[in-house]
Design an enzyme around this catalytic site. Structure first.
Site, short mmCIF file in Angstrom:
data_model
loop_
_atom_site.label_atom_id
_atom_site.label_comp_id
_atom_site.label_asym_id
_atom_site.label_seq_id
_atom_site.Cartn_x
_atom_site.Cartn_y
_atom_site.Cartn_z
CB CYS A 47 -0.89 0.04 1.25
SG CYS A 47 -1.93 -1.41 1.51
CB CYS A 51 -3.61 2.56 2.35
SG CYS A 51 -4.85 1.28 1.94
CB CYS A 78 -3.69 -1.85 -1.57
SG CYS A 78 -5.20 -1.30 -0.75
CB CYS A 81 -4.22 3.09 -1.36
SG CYS A 81 -2.96 1.78 -1.23
#
Length: 375
Positions: A47, A51, A78, A81
């Protein structure tokens, strides 16, 4: 043995919670995006620091200096994000910038649905993001842009009719419904630079220096503070270059005396009709300033929240700086988030003095109310 142990201790990584970058992850610090990444063993994702996902247990977190190192974990990016691409904030900013260009380049005002479709977002989401970034709704932005085009056309010498249609109005009737609000006067008078507009004015003296009050037929159009009355009059001439400036008579000087009294004793209040000329966004800011009670201060960020534009703090500061109604539109009651005074068009010392006497006056009023209730 000691040397080997020392080397082993030196190579042991610090706990994630001891790394200052962890605090930025906890805070979801958007300014940290692009500086480092983190991966979470239990979810198998990597991430960006901002995030919005549920905070991971730091025991399962590993920090990475580069995106390549985050990818080398073998985990997937992810989906919330999107650490491989631009941040959500950057993406939204680009989306809004593109929408602004569409509005500016369109012959007619595009609808909210058309703008949202072009951005690939729902109308509700697009509307919220646009307002958060620009401080205006798409409709208000389009209206402000068209008003600016009308003003520019009139200033360039175009006829009123040509200026109206070049700005994207498909009928003169629709324009004239809004023309005075856009220009502060009729379009013909605006084209003449305010020619034949009567501006009455007078200069008074306060403990903070000279104050000039000037009014159109609609209301007080300027209220200026300064050290030198002649400088204030020249400032007024610059603001209304082709208007007829008329020195105030005895009745008008009585109005100026009310303003002087308010400067000296803010608890007296000041209820005067105002002729406020500015963009739609500026007028929203100035209205919010007038809602700040005497003796109170707010931050630029608080004003931004109040008008529904939480990311427009710089634009808020610019609107405060453009205010031509000293004390009547109390931009002096807006301070920085850390409590610092920040700038003031009429001088930081005057701002401090105004706030001090307003706070003192409010305290005295509270004391009077208390003893009255005890009587």
């Amino acid at each position: 043995m000691f040397i080997t142990l020392a080397k082993d201790l030196k190579s042991t990584p610090l706990p994630v919670t001891d790394d200052p970058r962890w605090a930025r992850i906890v805070a979801r610090d958007k300014s940290a995006d692009g500086q480092f990444w983190y991966s979470v063993a239990t979810t198998g994702v990597y991430c960006r620091p901002s995030c919005p996902s549920r905070r991971a247990n730091p025991v399962n977190v590993q920090l990475h200096d580069t995106l390549a190192r985050a990818k080398a974990t073998g985990f997937r990016a992810c989906r919330r994000c999107s650490p491989d691409g631009p941040s959500l904030e950057a993406g939204n900013a680009a989306m809004v910038a593109d929408a602004c260009r569409r509005i500016e380049q369109s012959e007619e005002e595009p609808s909210l649905a058309e703008l949202a479709d072009a951005a690939g977002r729902s109308a509700g989401y697009f509307h919220r993001v646009f307002k958060a970034i620009t401080g205006l709704t798409p409709k208000d932005y389009a209206a402000a842009h068209r008003a600016a085009r009308v003003r520019q056309g009139l200033e360039d010498g175009a006829s009123v009719t040509v200026a109206i249609y070049d700005a994207g109005f498909n009928s003169s009737g629709r324009f004239y419904e809004k023309s005075t609000g856009m220009l502060g006067m009729t379009p013909t008078r605006y084209r003449a630079g305010g020619a034949n507009e009567d501006i009455r004015f007078a200069v008074g003296e306060t403990s903070l220096g000279a104050i000039l009050v000037a009014s159109s037929r609609k209301g007080v159009a300027s209220m200026l503070l300064g050290d030198d009355p002649d400088t204030l009059v020249r400032d007024l001439q610059d603001r209304f270059p082709k208007a007829r400036l008329i020195g105030g008579d005895q009745d008008y000087e009585a109005l100026v005396a009310r303003v002087v009294g308010f400067v000296e004793a803010p608890q007296l209040g000041l209820d005067l009709p105002l002729d406020v000329r500015g963009t739609a966004f500026q007028q929203r800011v100035w209205q919010a300033l007038q809602d700040i009670p005497v003796g109170n201060t707010v931050s630029y960020a608080e004003i931004a929240e109040r008008i529904g534009a939480p990311k427009a703090t710089r634009a808020i500061a610019a609107a405060c700086a453009a205010n031509a109604h000293a004390v009547a539109i109390p931009c002096h009651r807006v301070i920085r988030k850390d409590g610092a005074l920040s700038g003031y068009a009429w001088g930081a010392e005057r701002k401090r003095a105004l706030l001090d006497r307003e706070a003192h006056g409010s305290a005295k009023a509270a004391d009077r109310a208390y003893w009255s209730s005890r009587a």
